[in-house]
Write an enzyme that holds these catalytic residues in place. Sequence first.
Site, PDB file in Angstrom:
ATOM      1  N   ARG A  37     -11.105   7.326   3.626  1.00 42.19           N
ATOM      2  CA  ARG A  37     -11.175   6.760   2.198  1.00 42.19           C
ATOM      3  C   ARG A  37     -12.072   6.523   1.591  1.00 42.19           C
ATOM      4  O   ARG A  37     -12.191   5.260   1.450  1.00 42.19           O
ATOM      5  CB  ARG A  37      -9.952   5.215   2.899  1.00 42.19           C
ATOM      6  CG  ARG A  37      -8.388   5.628   3.633  1.00 42.19           C
ATOM      7  CD  ARG A  37      -8.041   4.337   3.662  1.00 42.19           C
ATOM      8  NE  ARG A  37      -7.022   4.878   4.677  1.00 42.19           N
ATOM      9  CZ  ARG A  37      -5.532   5.604   4.626  1.00 42.19           C
ATOM     10  NH1 ARG A  37      -5.880   6.036   3.704  1.00 42.19           N
ATOM     11  NH2 ARG A  37      -4.945   5.184   5.743  1.00 42.19           N
ATOM     12  N   LYS A  65     -11.986  -7.550   5.709  1.00 43.09           N
ATOM     13  CA  LYS A  65     -11.316  -6.698   6.824  1.00 43.09           C
ATOM     14  C   LYS A  65     -12.285  -6.278   7.559  1.00 43.09           C
ATOM     15  O   LYS A  65     -12.460  -4.972   6.141  1.00 43.09           O
ATOM     16  CB  LYS A  65     -10.221  -6.063   6.118  1.00 43.09           C
ATOM     17  CG  LYS A  65      -9.532  -5.090   7.713  1.00 43.09           C
ATOM     18  CD  LYS A  65      -7.710  -4.616   6.633  1.00 43.09           C
ATOM     19  CE  LYS A  65      -7.415  -3.882   7.298  1.00 43.09           C
ATOM     20  NZ  LYS A  65      -6.602  -2.791   7.161  1.00 43.09           N
ATOM     21  N   CYS A  85       1.092  -1.170  -0.089  1.00 45.24           N
ATOM     22  CA  CYS A  85      -0.026   0.449   0.155  1.00 45.24           C
ATOM     23  C   CYS A  85       1.247   0.836   0.112  1.00 45.24           C
ATOM     24  O   CYS A  85       2.506   1.750  -0.063  1.00 45.24           O
ATOM     25  CB  CYS A  85      -0.710  -0.033   1.729  1.00 45.24           C
ATOM     26  SG  CYS A  85      -2.699   0.767   1.035  1.00 45.24           S
ATOM     27  N   LYS A 142     -12.398  -4.960   2.323  1.00 41.44           N
ATOM     28  CA  LYS A 142     -11.572  -3.956   3.128  1.00 41.44           C
ATOM     29  C   LYS A 142     -12.526  -3.188   2.786  1.00 41.44           C
ATOM     30  O   LYS A 142     -12.249  -1.924   2.172  1.00 41.44           O
ATOM     31  CB  LYS A 142     -10.353  -3.974   2.660  1.00 41.44           C
ATOM     32  CG  LYS A 142      -9.379  -2.020   3.815  1.00 41.44           C
ATOM     33  CD  LYS A 142      -8.398  -2.455   2.995  1.00 41.44           C
ATOM     34  CE  LYS A 142      -7.646  -1.494   4.427  1.00 41.44           C
ATOM     35  NZ  LYS A 142      -6.362  -0.794   4.170  1.00 41.44           N
ATOM     36  N   TYR A 195      -2.612  -9.417  16.102  1.00 41.62           N
ATOM     37  CA  TYR A 195      -2.123  -8.857  17.299  1.00 41.62           C
ATOM     38  C   TYR A 195      -2.154  -9.593  18.677  1.00 41.62           C
ATOM     39  O   TYR A 195      -0.692  -9.126  19.613  1.00 41.62           O
ATOM     40  CB  TYR A 195      -2.376  -7.300  17.136  1.00 41.62           C
ATOM     41  CG  TYR A 195      -2.106  -6.555  16.011  1.00 41.62           C
ATOM     42  CD1 TYR A 195      -1.586  -6.388  15.467  1.00 41.62           C
ATOM     43  CD2 TYR A 195      -3.147  -5.860  15.358  1.00 41.62           C
ATOM     44  CE1 TYR A 195      -1.199  -5.714  14.739  1.00 41.62           C
ATOM     45  CE2 TYR A 195      -3.734  -4.887  14.553  1.00 41.62           C
ATOM     46  CZ  TYR A 195      -2.863  -4.845  13.963  1.00 41.62           C
ATOM     47  OH  TYR A 195      -2.260  -4.215  12.326  1.00 41.62           O
ATOM     48  N   CYS A 239      -4.203   6.022  -0.155  1.00 43.39           N
ATOM     49  CA  CYS A 239      -3.895   4.567  -0.377  1.00 43.39           C
ATOM     50  C   CYS A 239      -3.464   4.718  -1.824  1.00 43.39           C
ATOM     51  O   CYS A 239      -3.157   3.677  -2.447  1.00 43.39           O
ATOM     52  CB  CYS A 239      -4.640   3.550   0.010  1.00 43.39           C
ATOM     53  SG  CYS A 239      -4.799   3.577   1.355  1.00 43.39           S
ATOM     54  N   GLU A 250     -16.699  -7.485  -4.859  1.00 38.86           N
ATOM     55  CA  GLU A 250     -15.023  -6.931  -4.840  1.00 38.86           C
ATOM     56  C   GLU A 250     -13.424  -8.705  -4.777  1.00 38.86           C
ATOM     57  O   GLU A 250     -13.010  -8.752  -5.684  1.00 38.86           O
ATOM     58  CB  GLU A 250     -14.516  -6.721  -3.375  1.00 38.86           C
ATOM     59  CG  GLU A 250     -15.187  -4.883  -3.123  1.00 38.86           C
ATOM     60  CD  GLU A 250     -13.856  -3.984  -4.393  1.00 38.86           C
ATOM     61  OE1 GLU A 250     -13.228  -4.659  -5.094  1.00 38.86           O
ATOM     62  OE2 GLU A 250     -14.685  -2.815  -4.323  1.00 38.86           O
TER      63      GLU A 250
HETATM   64  C1  PBG Z   1      -3.367  -0.046   4.414  1.00 37.67           C
HETATM   65  C2  PBG Z   1      -3.503  -0.582   5.446  1.00 37.67           C
HETATM   66  C3  PBG Z   1      -4.597  -0.075   6.851  1.00 37.67           C
HETATM   67  C4  PBG Z   1      -4.811  -1.871   7.926  1.00 37.67           C
HETATM   68  C5  PBG Z   1      -4.012  -2.598   6.591  1.00 37.67           C
HETATM   69  N1  PBG Z   1      -3.405  -2.060   6.294  1.00 37.67           N
HETATM   70  C6  PBG Z   1      -4.811   1.153   7.388  1.00 37.67           C
HETATM   71  C7  PBG Z   1      -5.763   2.074   6.723  1.00 37.67           C
HETATM   72  O1  PBG Z   1      -6.381   1.505   5.499  1.00 37.67           O
HETATM   73  O2  PBG Z   1      -5.866   2.849   6.887  1.00 37.67           O
HETATM   74  C8  PBG Z   1      -5.263  -2.151   9.263  1.00 37.67           C
HETATM   75  C9  PBG Z   1      -4.671  -2.505  10.053  1.00 37.67           C
HETATM   76  C10 PBG Z   1      -5.483  -2.452  11.507  1.00 37.67           C
HETATM   77  O3  PBG Z   1      -6.085  -1.855  11.629  1.00 37.67           O
HETATM   78  O4  PBG Z   1      -5.578  -3.917  12.262  1.00 37.67           O
HETATM   79  N2  PBG Z   1      -3.647   0.417   3.717  1.00 37.67           N
END
Ligand code: PBG
Length: 323
Positions: free
Chosen positions: A214, A245, A117, A192, A310, A127, A230
Site C-alpha cells: 500500500r 495511525k 474503505c 495513516k 482493542y 483500497c 495530510e
Molecule cells: C482499512 C484499514 C486497515 C486498518 C484500519 N482500516 C488496514 C490497512 O490499511 O491495511 C488497520 C487497523 C489495525 O491494524 O488495527 N484500510
Amino acid sequence: MVKRNRNLRKTAAIRDLVRETVLNPQDFIYPIFVVEGENIKEEIASLPGNYHFSVDRLEEIVEQARDANIKGIILFGLPEEKDECGSQAFNAEGVVQKAIKKVKELYPELWVITDVCMCQYTSHGHCGILRDGEVHNDSTLEYIAKIALSHAEAGADMVAPSDMMDGRVEAIRNLLDENGYESVGIMAYSAKYSSAFYGPFREAANSAPKSGDRKTYQMDPANLREAMREIQGDIEEGADIIMVKPALSYLDVIRSARDRYDYPIAAYSVSGEYAMVKAASQLGYINERAIAMEMLLSIKRAGADMIITYYAIQASAWIKEEL
Ligand code: PBG
C-alpha cells in the site's frame, strides 16, 4: 540549591494530586468486526479477546461497551463476496449497513463510526479501483463517497475514510451534504502510515492486498512533515476529527499535530500494538495490564483526545477497579 522533586512522589495521594494525564473509559473507541451469517461469535486468532460477530449476536458486545461506559465504536465489515470494485461495501443490505441499524436499535446513544474503505471488499485487496495495476485516485473517490453515503443512510453518526486517496474527505462531505446528511461527521484517517503493525488486522479482516503493497497511497513511516500536510488538507476539506495511525511508534506525529491544530485528534492503537502485548504477556515476559495501560497513557499524553483500541473494554474495566 537542591530541588526536592521527590516531594511530589512521596505517597499515592500526592501522586494522584499532581498527575497530569488520566485515562477514562470515555477516551476509548472500540473496534468491532462484523461478519455475514447467523449466530456467529468467533475469536479472532490474531487478536485474542476480540471476536467476529454476526449481526444477530452484536447485542452481547454492545452491552459490554455500554457497561464499560464506552461512548464510541468503529465498525468493520467482512462481506461474503468480493469483486473488482468492492460493490458489497455500498450495498444497502451489506453487513456493515445491517450492523449500524442493529447497534442503533440496541443502544441509540452509542456513537457509531464506520471505517470507509474498499480493501475488505475488493477481490484484489487494494483500497481503491485498479487501473493498469495501479490504484487510481480519482475513480476511487466516487466509490469511497458512495460507501460513506450508504453508511449514513443506514444511520452512522460519523464516517472514517481510511483509504488515503487524495480528495476523499471533500468528496464524502459533498455527497453527504447533497443528500441531506450534513450532520454526519467525518473522522479522517489523515496521517495513516504504510505500516507492518496492521498485520493482525489484515488477517482478522481478510484484507491483505493480493499483490504489491500500500506504499503508493499510505504514508512513508519516515515522514513527519508530510503528515502535517495530510492533516492540513483534511481539515481544509472538512474533516471534523483528524487521526494518526498507528499510535505507539508515531507519538511524535500525535504531539506535532496537537501542537499545531485545534481539532480533536484520534489515535489508532492498531492491531500489531495489541497483538505484541498479548503475545508477550502470554509468554510471561511482561505484565499485560501494566504495559497496556502505560501504552494508552502515553498515547493520551502525546496529545490524543481519543484512542481507538482493542483494549477499550478491558482497559475500562481496569480503570474501574482502580477507582
Ligand atoms: C482499512 C484499514 C486497515 C486498518 C484500519 N482500516 C488496514 C490497512 O490499511 O491495511 C488497520 C487497523 C489495525 O491494524 O488495527 N484500510
